[in-house]
Write a protein that holds these residues in place. Structure first.
Motif, mmCIF file in Angstrom:
data_model
loop_
_atom_site.group_PDB
_atom_site.id
_atom_site.type_symbol
_atom_site.label_atom_id
_atom_site.label_comp_id
_atom_site.label_asym_id
_atom_site.label_seq_id
_atom_site.Cartn_x
_atom_site.Cartn_y
_atom_site.Cartn_z
ATOM 1 N N SER A 1 0.783 -1.263 0.032
ATOM 2 C CA SER A 1 0.043 -0.175 0.087
ATOM 3 C C SER A 1 1.138 1.281 0.037
ATOM 4 O O SER A 1 1.833 1.374 0.679
ATOM 5 N N TYR B 1 -9.788 -2.896 1.065
ATOM 6 C CA TYR B 1 -9.970 -3.841 -0.218
ATOM 7 C C TYR B 1 -10.954 -4.970 -0.408
ATOM 8 O O TYR B 1 -11.556 -5.512 -1.330
ATOM 9 N N ALA C 1 -10.634 -9.058 -4.883
ATOM 10 C CA ALA C 1 -10.837 -7.518 -4.788
ATOM 11 C C ALA C 1 -10.432 -7.437 -6.297
ATOM 12 O O ALA C 1 -9.164 -8.008 -6.701
ATOM 13 N N VAL D 1 -8.868 -4.600 -9.326
ATOM 14 C CA VAL D 1 -8.009 -3.391 -9.628
ATOM 15 C C VAL D 1 -7.765 -2.932 -10.665
ATOM 16 O O VAL D 1 -7.962 -3.797 -11.675
ATOM 17 N N LEU E 1 -8.136 0.636 -6.709
ATOM 18 C CA LEU E 1 -9.228 -0.506 -6.531
ATOM 19 C C LEU E 1 -10.449 0.051 -7.499
ATOM 20 O O LEU E 1 -11.014 1.207 -7.525
ATOM 21 N N LYS F 1 -14.303 -3.842 -4.542
ATOM 22 C CA LYS F 1 -14.096 -4.279 -3.339
ATOM 23 C C LYS F 1 -14.201 -5.867 -3.353
ATOM 24 O O LYS F 1 -15.476 -6.369 -3.794
#
Length: 384
Positions: free
Chosen positions: A296, A347, A364, A366, A375, A378
């Protein structure tokens, strides 16, 4: 707002008190005798008092005229601002209403100033009448020695003065009644406008809230449909792969030598595509060879490639859809609820996060952006 009823009663009381005082002074003055030597200085003083009273009356009239002129100007400005309130909209209307309120306040002050100026005029007129009546009384005493007959001219002037005072009082009372009535209508109109604005604002907020809820409901339904469609595609792909494996096995047993090339091709197809729900640990074992580790980037709110192999996510590309990418947790077990909240809450959804084995119900999704991944949808986790 209504004018106070005490105003006309006060005017009548004032008139009666002045009448009684003037009558008593006239009767007492008629019985006094003064010689010629004493009357001459008194006549001089009376003449000076008359001139002073006339000067004071002129000044009071000028002040009253200025007050009336200012009041008329404020009324014109107030009428103009009321027209602006009717024509204006939105923020301009609010500003116009504030101006009207300020003009209403100034109008009240101007009315008070006009009433004070009128009172000064009345007082100056009364003083002037008193000074003139005093001079005439002295002349009458010089002529006939005083008495009730000398009181008659002063009494007539007093009656006329009281009548004028009464007329002014009635006119002032009527003007105040009109002003109060106009102010009451204006306040009622402004209150109605403010109430309609509040009702319109409430209706707008309710409409926006209802529309937002409807959009959220439809979006949730669409996400459920996408998840179901993805699950169906994965099941179809799994079924197709099983059928291909079975067909390759049968053909391989029936013809050993002639189909070596085909068997080799089938072996390449037999790579199993993981399906969901799946244990996070088992899924990672199946896709780890072709996956990328991510971490992250809290400053930019995205996921970036982890060069130190300390990230929390694994980026996986769907083998059946070329432009579909997943991010899945890199742990197969949560020690506590805080493990989920610290790293995966943004997420993934999880109904009962706690310590236990991590299962991926839906991964999830992306999208590729400059510098990393963001994202799109979710996922859903379950702790067993």
């Amino acid at each position: 707002m209504n004018a106070r009823p005490i105003i006309p009663a006060t005017l009548w009381t004032l008139c009666l008190v002045m009448l009684a005082l003037s009558t008593g002074c006239g009767l007492l003055g008629g019985n006094e005798t003064q010689n010629t030597e004493s009357n001459k200085p008194q006549a001089v003083r009376d003449s000076t008092d008359v001139r002073q009273a006339e000067q004071n009356l002129e000044e009071a009239k000028k002040e009253a005229a200025q007050a009336d002129k200012r009041l008329a100007k404020i009324k014109d400005d107030l009428k103009l601002e009321r027209d602006n309130v009717t024509k204006a909209k939105g923020e301009a209307k609010e500003q116009a209403i504030e101006k009207v309120n300020s003009f209403v306040a100034e109008e009240g002050k101007a009315i008070k100033a006009a009433e004070d100026a009128a009172s000064k005029v009345q007082v100056a007129q009364a003083k002037l009448d008193g000074a003139k009546n005093g001079g005439r009384k002295e002349v009458a005493q010089d002529d006939d020695g005083g008495g009730l007959l000398s009181f008659l001219p002063s009494f007539t002037s007093l009656i006329l003065g009281l009548c004028a005072l009464l007329i002014l009082g009635v006119l002032g009372y009527a003007a105040k009644m009109l002003i109060d009535s106009s102010r009451h209508r204006s306040e009622t109109q402004f209150a109605g406008i403010r109430k309609r604005q509040e009702e319109l604002g409430k209706q707008t907020r309710d409409s926006i809230s209802g529309l937002s809820q409807e959009i959220n409901t439809r979006l949730s339904g669409l996400q459920e449909e996408v998840r179901e469609l993805r699950r169906i595609i994965q099941e179809d792909n799994s079924t197709l792969l099983d059928a291909v494996r079975r067909t390759g096995s049968v053909m391989g047993n029936s013809s050993v030598g002639g189909y070596q090339g085909y068997q080799s091709s089938t072996a390449r197809i037999e790579v199993e595509e993981p399906s969901f729900p799946a244990s996070a640990e088992e899924y990672l074992q199946k896709v780890k060879g072709g996956a990328t580790r991510l971490k992250s980037d809290f400053n930019n709110g995205i996921l970036v490639q982890d060069m130190d192999n300390t990230g929390e996510f694994m980026l996986v590309r769907d083998r059946n859809v070329s432009d579909l990418f997943y991010v899945v947790p890199l742990v197969g077990y949560f020690k506590t609820k805080q493990d989920f909240l610290n790293y995966y809450d943004k997420y993934y959804d999880c109904q009962r996060p706690s310590g236990g084995t991590v299962w991926i119900i839906q991964p999830a999704v992306v999208d590729k952006v400059a510098g990393g991944w963001t994202l799109r949808e979710k996922g859903e986790l379950e702790v067993r």
